[in-house]
Design an enzyme around this catalytic site. Sequence first.
Site, PDB file in Angstrom:
ATOM      1  N   ASP A 142      -0.558   7.384   1.700  1.00  0.00           N
ATOM      2  CA  ASP A 142      -0.637   8.842   1.891  1.00  0.00           C
ATOM      3  C   ASP A 142      -1.193   9.210   3.257  1.00  0.00           C
ATOM      4  OD1 ASP A 142       0.320   9.154  -0.715  1.00  0.00           O
ATOM      5  OD2 ASP A 142      -1.691   9.100  -1.560  1.00  0.00           O
TER       6      ASP A 142
ATOM      7  N   ASN B  45       7.681  10.785   2.867  1.00  0.00           N
ATOM      8  CA  ASN B  45       7.147  10.769   1.510  1.00  0.00           C
ATOM      9  C   ASN B  45       6.758  12.188   1.125  1.00  0.00           C
ATOM     10  OD1 ASN B  45       6.033   9.570  -0.944  1.00  0.00           O
ATOM     11  ND2 ASN B  45       4.025  10.078  -0.089  1.00  0.00           N
TER      12      ASN B  45
ATOM     13  N   GLY C  48      13.092  10.191 -11.612  1.00  0.00           N
ATOM     14  CA  GLY C  48      14.142  10.589 -10.675  1.00  0.00           C
ATOM     15  C   GLY C  48      14.354  12.082 -10.525  1.00  0.00           C
TER      16      GLY C  48
ATOM     17  N   HIS D  67       4.136  14.126  -1.450  1.00  0.00           N
ATOM     18  CA  HIS D  67       2.941  13.862  -2.252  1.00  0.00           C
ATOM     19  C   HIS D  67       2.494  15.163  -2.920  1.00  0.00           C
ATOM     20  CE1 HIS D  67      -0.718  11.754  -3.418  1.00  0.00           C
ATOM     21  NE2 HIS D  67      -1.377  12.858  -3.095  1.00  0.00           N
TER      22      HIS D  67
ATOM     23  N   LEU E 137       5.833   4.484  -6.101  1.00  0.00           N
ATOM     24  CA  LEU E 137       4.418   4.207  -6.345  1.00  0.00           C
ATOM     25  C   LEU E 137       3.917   2.889  -5.780  1.00  0.00           C
ATOM     26  CD1 LEU E 137       4.154   5.469 -10.041  1.00  0.00           C
ATOM     27  CD2 LEU E 137       3.919   6.754  -7.897  1.00  0.00           C
ATOM     28  N   LYS E 138       4.772   2.140  -5.132  1.00  0.00           N
ATOM     29  CA  LYS E 138       4.357   0.857  -4.576  1.00  0.00           C
ATOM     30  C   LYS E 138       4.050   0.990  -3.086  1.00  0.00           C
ATOM     31  CE  LYS E 138       4.980  -1.360  -8.425  1.00  0.00           C
ATOM     32  NZ  LYS E 138       3.840  -1.916  -9.185  1.00  0.00           N
TER      33      LYS E 138
ATOM     34  N   LEU F 152       5.226  -2.194   3.405  1.00  0.00           N
ATOM     35  CA  LEU F 152       5.114  -2.120   4.857  1.00  0.00           C
ATOM     36  C   LEU F 152       6.391  -1.530   5.447  1.00  0.00           C
ATOM     37  CD1 LEU F 152       3.528  -5.639   5.556  1.00  0.00           C
ATOM     38  CD2 LEU F 152       2.346  -3.424   5.437  1.00  0.00           C
ATOM     39  N   ILE F 153       6.246  -0.828   6.556  1.00  0.00           N
ATOM     40  CA  ILE F 153       7.390  -0.202   7.223  1.00  0.00           C
ATOM     41  C   ILE F 153       7.858  -1.109   8.362  1.00  0.00           C
ATOM     42  CG2 ILE F 153       8.278   1.857   8.356  1.00  0.00           C
ATOM     43  CD1 ILE F 153       7.204   2.289   5.482  1.00  0.00           C
TER      44      ILE F 153
END
Length: 207
Positions: free
Chosen positions: A159, A116, A23, A118, A101-102, A105-106
Amino acid sequence: MSELAGSTVCSSLPIAVFLSGGGRTLANLIHHQREYDLPIDIRMVMASREGIGGIQIAKDAGIETRVVSKRDCASDDAYRDAMFGPPNAVGVSHVVMAGFLKHVLIPDGFTDRVLNIHPSLLPAFGGTGMYGMNVHRAVVRRGVQVTGCTVHRVDNQYDNGPIVLQRWCRVEPDDTPEQVAAKVFELECEALPTALRLWVKQTKTKN
């Protein structure tokens, strides 16, 4: 600064934060929200598993938190609904993936509304398995001279999606993965709040 602070309540972007770990990124967002008037309203945190530090950070900040395990969902569609349903029910309009990390679907209602961050300069060092220290070890092993972080809009591929902004730093010949990780996280702490401010401005313009 005072003018922005006075308008924060009525103009804050209602978001949910998806996370899978300690977190630190959530803590940074809360810090920027409180200390620098970052115009976001974190209405919910969705965690991928129990017992992680991000849950305690959310609870300490008074943020409603849910845990959804992907293995408890019968299908990808069910997992999507379990992750996005609760935030949608409390009026969340945008989602930030902060060390999540999972693969999820959007839903149509959140298309172009998920960000996100990265820890590399995508498209380099992205894709399945490229997260956290895995990225920084790969960077050092490959011998690249520059790395950084990327904030991008999320689609249904790992990604992927349009890049919002990137920040970079040099990788010195004697840098360890841990040293690279520290440099990149410092960049992340500035990049994500900056991207969110841009997001808020764009949302206001569209409305």
